[in-house]
Design an enzyme around this catalytic site. Structure first.
Site, mmCIF file in Angstrom:
data_model
loop_
_atom_site.group_PDB
_atom_site.id
_atom_site.type_symbol
_atom_site.label_atom_id
_atom_site.label_comp_id
_atom_site.label_asym_id
_atom_site.label_seq_id
_atom_site.Cartn_x
_atom_site.Cartn_y
_atom_site.Cartn_z
ATOM 1 N N GLN A 71 0.896 -1.088 -0.203
ATOM 2 C CA GLN A 71 0.122 -0.023 0.097
ATOM 3 C C GLN A 71 0.812 1.273 0.150
ATOM 4 O OE1 GLN A 71 -3.020 -0.770 3.280
ATOM 5 N NE2 GLN A 71 -4.105 0.270 1.768
ATOM 6 N N ASP A 238 -2.278 -4.968 0.181
ATOM 7 C CA ASP A 238 -1.736 -6.250 0.558
ATOM 8 C C ASP A 238 -2.288 -6.622 1.774
ATOM 9 O OD1 ASP A 238 -0.479 -4.024 1.932
ATOM 10 O OD2 ASP A 238 1.553 -4.812 1.953
#
Length: 483
Positions: A71, A238
């Site tokens: 991210q 993720d």
């Protein structure tokens, strides 16, 4: 049997799994390393993805593929779609001052935090894309002038898999968009005014897709020149992918011990923590993912191993040979600064060293307990925001440590479940791809397989001593914070 592929483009490597779309059975997999550092040329991710795909037997026989990525990373593109500069990753803390600026500009510390939490579900920290854009505008104006579009690592890889058809074809999902600092989980809309505020002008951003909405079709060139009709899933961040991969439900808190440490739960309502400890993210299913992230997780174990000159298995053996609390030895593991609490300039420290606990085993135990206590602080923050913790699902590379598995219930104060070793971020991406390929209102009901359950009496003294040490950390060289 239809097959699907899931990609985990993480900080350290790229993993690809190919699974049966209906059952989730693993068919084959591959991986490739990523370069070290807190800024990376995105082309290195692309090269690693192609290598991992090749190691996994290619994508010619899959029906769909989805990409999960780390991210927050800032990928800046010019008008021609070329990368402007290396991507700044989530763990790059040079934008810490930019985060403080954005909070102050919104009305000062307390008012600014309330503003950002209400607007985006999260208070800016150095990890978020918005703060990195502010840093770029302040420190690299020539590069900033070239930027036409900004996207996230998973967005860029999905776009490349589609053949990079133009900036207007950039796509993302709710989960990853919620970590930018300029998208609202509560409204489901971009806050482009906040993007303007961070960067100084309007940029093109990816369209936000629904949980099972296709992002396009795989470029046939990725299939080695053969024509195909492989759907691209929307992908996600993720942590949202990991939640999907482990099938987290109500009452479950997922603790992922990887490069970063994350503590998150699936929720039906968005969070907005003005204190900034809990990020009010969205998940990959249309719900929400309140999350706490620490910068220091599995690498705390690596550091202990390096310091003691032993392997990770030996660290675990040493730690388990020492009683809970390490006879008063405490490690605060802020080895690379820290995100939660927001102390980007902090350093790690060891407290309570005596002649009796100056042993390798005590240091190993203090490292494991310190890492887990930092994550337990995150669990407390989630519970304060309304999350329920009936059990902890422990995943990530750090969960492979026998010491982590056995000490975790003593620190967390609840049972710990460890699924079989696996690539749960890649598995979550594959499950999303199966959702896209098969359709339906919910993801296909894959099972995790046999799990291990660990339970033990909580040892409150571990966290009490840790809290005392934590509150006297060094926030920057020569300056001690706390009482």
């Amino acid at each position: 049997m239809p097959l699907v592929a899931g990609v985990d483009s993480s900080t350290q490597s790229c993993k690809v799994v190919v699974r049966d779309a209906e059952t989730g059975a693993l068919v084959r997999q591959g991986r490739a390393p990523h370069p070290d550092g807190t800024e990376v040329d995105p082309r290195a991710w692309w090269d690693a993805l192609l290598t991992a795909v090749d190691a996994a037997g290619g994508l010619a026989d899959v029906a769909a593929v989805s990409v999960a990525g780390q991210q927050h990373g800032m990928v800046c593109l010019d008008a021609a779609g070329q990368v402007v500069r290396p991507a700044l990753l989530w763990n790059d803390t040079r934008s810490a001052e930019a985060a403080r600026e954005l909070i102050e500009e919104a009305g000062g510390d307390a008012t600014g935090r309330r503003f950002w939490a209400g607007a985006t579900g999260s208070v800016p920290v150095a990890s978020f894309t918005a703060t990195k854009l502010r840093w770029l505008a302040r420190h690299e104006p020539a590069n900033a002038d070239r930027v036409a579009a900004v996207c996230l690592p998973h967005d860029w890889l999905t776009w490349r898999l589609a053949g990079a058809p133009g900036l207007d074809a950039l796509r993302t999902d709710r989960g990853d968009a919620s970590g930018t600092g300029y998208w609202s989980p509560r409204t489901g809309e971009y806050r482009l005014d906040l993007l303007d505020r961070a960067f100084g002008r309007r940029l093109q951003v990816p369209a936000v897709l629904g949980p099972a909405e296709p992002a396009g079709v795989l470029d046939p060139a990725v299939l080695g020149g053969r024509a195909g009709d492989v759907l691209l899933g929307p992908g996600t961040g993720d942590n949202a992918a990991a939640a999907l991969g482990v099938g987290a439900g109500p009452g479950d808190v997922v603790v992922s011990i990887g490069t970063s440490g994350t503590v998150f739960a699936v929720a039906d309502a968005p969070a907005a923590d003005a204190a900034g400890a809990v990020a009010g993210f969205a998940d990959a299913t249309g719900r929400y993912l309140p999350l706490v992230c620490t910068l220091n997780a599995a690498r705390v174990l690596d550091a202990a191993a390096a310091l003691l000159r032993v392997g990770l298995d030996e660290v675990a053996e040493l730690a388990l040979a020492v009683p809970p609390g390490a006879d008063g030895l405490v490690m605060v593991p802020y080895l690379e600064g820290e995100r939660t609490p927001n102390r980007p300039l902090a350093t790690g420290s060891v407290h309570g060293l005596t002649l009796s606990n100056a042993t390798a085993g005590h240091l190993a135990r203090a490292a494991v307990e310190g890492m887990l206590c930092a994550l337990a602080d995150g669990l407390d923050a989630l519970i304060a925001q309304g999350a329920t913790a009936d059990r902890v699902i422990l995943v990530g590379g750090g969960a492979r440590s026998a010491a982590v598995r056995r000490i975790a219930p003593q620190v967390f104060g609840c049972p710990v479940v460890v699924p079989p070793p696996g690539e749960y971020v890649a598995d979550g991406a594959a499950r999303q791809a199966a959702w896209v390929a098969l359709g339906g209102a919910t993801p296909p009901p894959w099972t995790l397989g046999a799990t291990e359950r660990y339970a033990a009496e909580a040892v409150p003294a571990i966290r009490e001593r840790y809290a005392q040490a934590r509150d006297r950390i060094v926030d920057r060289p020569g300056v001690v914070t706390g009482p």
